[in-house]
Design a protein around this motif. Structure first.
Motif, PDB file in Angstrom:
ATOM      1  N   ALA A 271       0.874  -1.309  -0.035  1.00  0.00           N
ATOM      2  CA  ALA A 271       0.035  -0.048   0.051  1.00  0.00           C
ATOM      3  C   ALA A 271       0.849   1.273   0.009  1.00  0.00           C
ATOM      4  CB  ALA A 271      -1.134  -0.136   1.013  1.00  0.00           C
ATOM      5  N   GLU A 272       1.934   1.234   0.839  1.00  0.00           N
ATOM      6  CA  GLU A 272       2.867   2.467   0.926  1.00  0.00           C
ATOM      7  C   GLU A 272       3.654   2.662  -0.493  1.00  0.00           C
ATOM      8  OE1 GLU A 272       4.668   5.827   2.575  1.00  0.00           O
ATOM      9  OE2 GLU A 272       2.830   4.882   2.602  1.00  0.00           O
ATOM     10  N   CYS A 273       4.054   1.460  -1.149  1.00  0.00           N
ATOM     11  CA  CYS A 273       4.667   1.531  -2.381  1.00  0.00           C
ATOM     12  C   CYS A 273       3.702   2.054  -3.604  1.00  0.00           C
ATOM     13  CB  CYS A 273       4.978   0.095  -2.668  1.00  0.00           C
ATOM     14  SG  CYS A 273       5.744  -0.345  -4.313  1.00  0.00           S
ATOM     15  N   ALA A 274       2.464   1.579  -3.412  1.00  0.00           N
ATOM     16  CA  ALA A 274       1.676   2.246  -4.426  1.00  0.00           C
ATOM     17  C   ALA A 274       1.351   3.847  -4.384  1.00  0.00           C
ATOM     18  CB  ALA A 274       0.164   1.647  -4.391  1.00  0.00           C
ATOM     19  N   ARG A 275       1.452   4.162  -3.050  1.00  0.00           N
ATOM     20  CA  ARG A 275       1.446   5.851  -2.723  1.00  0.00           C
ATOM     21  C   ARG A 275       2.466   6.495  -3.194  1.00  0.00           C
ATOM     22  NH1 ARG A 275       2.481   9.814   1.055  1.00  0.00           N
ATOM     23  NH2 ARG A 275       4.048   8.558   2.422  1.00  0.00           N
ATOM     24  N   LEU A 276       3.787   5.830  -3.209  1.00  0.00           N
ATOM     25  CA  LEU A 276       4.893   6.511  -3.361  1.00  0.00           C
ATOM     26  C   LEU A 276       5.251   6.397  -4.798  1.00  0.00           C
ATOM     27  CD1 LEU A 276       7.041   5.559  -0.496  1.00  0.00           C
ATOM     28  CD2 LEU A 276       5.820   7.444  -0.681  1.00  0.00           C
ATOM     29  N   ILE A 277       4.788   5.491  -5.537  1.00  0.00           N
ATOM     30  CA  ILE A 277       4.836   5.267  -6.942  1.00  0.00           C
ATOM     31  C   ILE A 277       4.067   6.450  -7.456  1.00  0.00           C
ATOM     32  CG2 ILE A 277       4.233   3.930  -9.077  1.00  0.00           C
ATOM     33  CD1 ILE A 277       5.120   1.383  -7.387  1.00  0.00           C
ATOM     34  N   ALA A 278       2.868   6.926  -6.874  1.00  0.00           N
ATOM     35  CA  ALA A 278       2.113   7.806  -7.474  1.00  0.00           C
ATOM     36  C   ALA A 278       3.011   9.273  -7.505  1.00  0.00           C
ATOM     37  CB  ALA A 278       0.763   7.937  -6.797  1.00  0.00           C
ATOM     38  N   LEU A 279       3.805   9.438  -6.431  1.00  0.00           N
ATOM     39  CA  LEU A 279       4.529  10.591  -6.098  1.00  0.00           C
ATOM     40  C   LEU A 279       5.671  10.585  -7.044  1.00  0.00           C
ATOM     41  CD1 LEU A 279       4.593  10.751  -2.172  1.00  0.00           C
ATOM     42  CD2 LEU A 279       2.879  12.090  -3.680  1.00  0.00           C
ATOM     43  N   GLY A 280       6.125   9.611  -7.721  1.00  0.00           N
ATOM     44  CA  GLY A 280       7.148   9.404  -8.805  1.00  0.00           C
ATOM     45  C   GLY A 280       8.484   8.320  -8.147  1.00  0.00           C
ATOM     46  N   ALA A 281       8.107   7.529  -7.325  1.00  0.00           N
ATOM     47  CA  ALA A 281       9.067   6.511  -6.754  1.00  0.00           C
ATOM     48  C   ALA A 281       9.035   5.476  -7.746  1.00  0.00           C
ATOM     49  CB  ALA A 281       8.941   6.276  -5.318  1.00  0.00           C
ATOM     50  N   VAL A 282      10.136   4.659  -7.570  1.00  0.00           N
ATOM     51  CA  VAL A 282      10.047   3.543  -8.761  1.00  0.00           C
ATOM     52  C   VAL A 282      10.237   2.301  -7.518  1.00  0.00           C
ATOM     53  CG1 VAL A 282      11.469   2.312 -10.369  1.00  0.00           C
ATOM     54  CG2 VAL A 282      11.184   4.708 -10.365  1.00  0.00           C
ATOM     55  N   ARG A 283       9.384   1.282  -7.957  1.00  0.00           N
ATOM     56  CA  ARG A 283       9.682  -0.159  -6.983  1.00  0.00           C
ATOM     57  C   ARG A 283      10.859  -0.805  -7.823  1.00  0.00           C
ATOM     58  NH1 ARG A 283       5.497  -4.028  -5.072  1.00  0.00           N
ATOM     59  NH2 ARG A 283       6.675  -5.782  -5.001  1.00  0.00           N
ATOM     60  N   VAL A 284      11.875  -1.258  -6.838  1.00  0.00           N
ATOM     61  CA  VAL A 284      12.896  -2.011  -7.696  1.00  0.00           C
ATOM     62  C   VAL A 284      12.875  -3.427  -7.358  1.00  0.00           C
ATOM     63  CG1 VAL A 284      15.507  -2.418  -7.557  1.00  0.00           C
ATOM     64  CG2 VAL A 284      14.722  -0.031  -7.194  1.00  0.00           C
ATOM     65  N   ARG A 285      12.460  -4.183  -6.039  1.00  0.00           N
ATOM     66  CA  ARG A 285      12.297  -5.358  -5.964  1.00  0.00           C
ATOM     67  C   ARG A 285      11.936  -5.593  -4.533  1.00  0.00           C
ATOM     68  NH1 ARG A 285      17.645  -4.656  -6.047  1.00  0.00           N
ATOM     69  NH2 ARG A 285      18.890  -5.185  -4.284  1.00  0.00           N
ATOM     70  N   LEU A 286      11.251  -6.633  -4.310  1.00  0.00           N
ATOM     71  CA  LEU A 286      10.718  -7.235  -2.923  1.00  0.00           C
ATOM     72  C   LEU A 286      11.886  -8.082  -2.323  1.00  0.00           C
ATOM     73  CD1 LEU A 286       8.515  -7.673  -0.924  1.00  0.00           C
ATOM     74  CD2 LEU A 286       7.809  -9.629  -2.214  1.00  0.00           C
ATOM     75  N   LEU A 287      12.312  -7.893  -1.219  1.00  0.00           N
ATOM     76  CA  LEU A 287      13.024  -8.764  -0.530  1.00  0.00           C
ATOM     77  C   LEU A 287      12.153  -9.563   0.319  1.00  0.00           C
ATOM     78  CD1 LEU A 287      16.229  -6.487   0.225  1.00  0.00           C
ATOM     79  CD2 LEU A 287      15.882  -8.051  -1.771  1.00  0.00           C
ATOM     80  N   PRO A 288      11.921 -10.907   0.199  1.00  0.00           N
ATOM     81  CA  PRO A 288      10.866 -11.487   1.006  1.00  0.00           C
ATOM     82  C   PRO A 288      11.665 -11.908   2.310  1.00  0.00           C
ATOM     83  CG  PRO A 288      11.741 -13.067  -0.993  1.00  0.00           C
ATOM     84  CD  PRO A 288      12.495 -11.717  -1.031  1.00  0.00           C
ATOM     85  N   ALA A 289      10.856 -12.344   3.147  1.00  0.00           N
ATOM     86  CA  ALA A 289      11.144 -12.660   4.422  1.00  0.00           C
ATOM     87  C   ALA A 289      12.062 -13.972   4.330  1.00  0.00           C
ATOM     88  CB  ALA A 289       9.905 -12.960   5.404  1.00  0.00           C
ATOM     89  N   ASP A 290      13.023 -14.112   5.223  1.00  0.00           N
ATOM     90  CA  ASP A 290      13.714 -15.348   5.281  1.00  0.00           C
ATOM     91  C   ASP A 290      13.840 -15.599   6.836  1.00  0.00           C
ATOM     92  OD1 ASP A 290      15.771 -13.500   6.587  1.00  0.00           O
ATOM     93  OD2 ASP A 290      16.885 -13.409   4.377  1.00  0.00           O
TER      94      ASP A 290
END
Length: 159
Positions: free
Chosen positions: A120-139
């Motif tokens: 949800a926060e990623c989507a908000r920030l993409i709308a501001l111009g941020a770029v999603r690079v990758r998900l680092l999954p839990a280990d």
């Protein structure tokens, strides 16, 4: 002393050094634009223009052309977080940051609940111009986080 041996801590500057305030400085091409992006990300605020100026544009117009739009700053309105300072530099970003911010939006959450908050926060920030690079999954050691870039390519994580 071998590389694996740990040297005892040293205290510099007298019997006990005091904690210092600090600011985080970003090199960038467009200081005010990047600062205002980070204001939106963190809930920070831009300071009022310098005394004697109604707006930051008025202040900038009073400077010699080479000094206009050279810097901008923002701060935590509660006074807890560090001040962020953005300075114009001539060169563009060419390599990965050696230091990055972790924006703590999922603290205390795990599994699907954490992922939902990060997304949800990623989507908000993409709308501001941020770029999603990758998900680092839990280990076994760390919970999930999202690697992102701000509007000038500086890496940060949603954690």
């Amino acid at each position: 002393m071998t590389p694996c041996q740990i040297e005892p801590p040293r205290h510099y500057g007298g019997p006990m050094a005091s904690i210092k305030q600090f600011q985080v400085t970003f090199d960038c091409a467009e200081p005010e634009r990047v600062a205002r992006f980070w204001c939106e990300v963190l809930g920070y605020v831009a300071p009022p223009p310098p005394e004697g100026f109604a707006t930051w544009d008025d202040f900038n117009c009073s400077l010699p052309p080479e000094d206009q739009d050279a810097w901008f700053a923002c701060s935590d309105p509660s006074g807890v977080g560090p001040r962020l300072y953005f300075q114009r530099v001539p060169e563009g970003k060419v390599v990965k940051n050696r230091l990055h911010l972790d924006v703590r939006v999922g603290t205390g959450l795990v599994g699907e609940q954490r992922l939902a908050v990060l997304e949800a926060e990623c989507a908000r920030l993409i709308a501001l111009g941020a770029v999603r690079v990758r998900l680092l999954p839990a280990d076994g050691d760390n919970e999930s986080c999202l690697v992102m870039q701000d509007i000038e390519g500086n890496e940060f994580c949603l954690d």
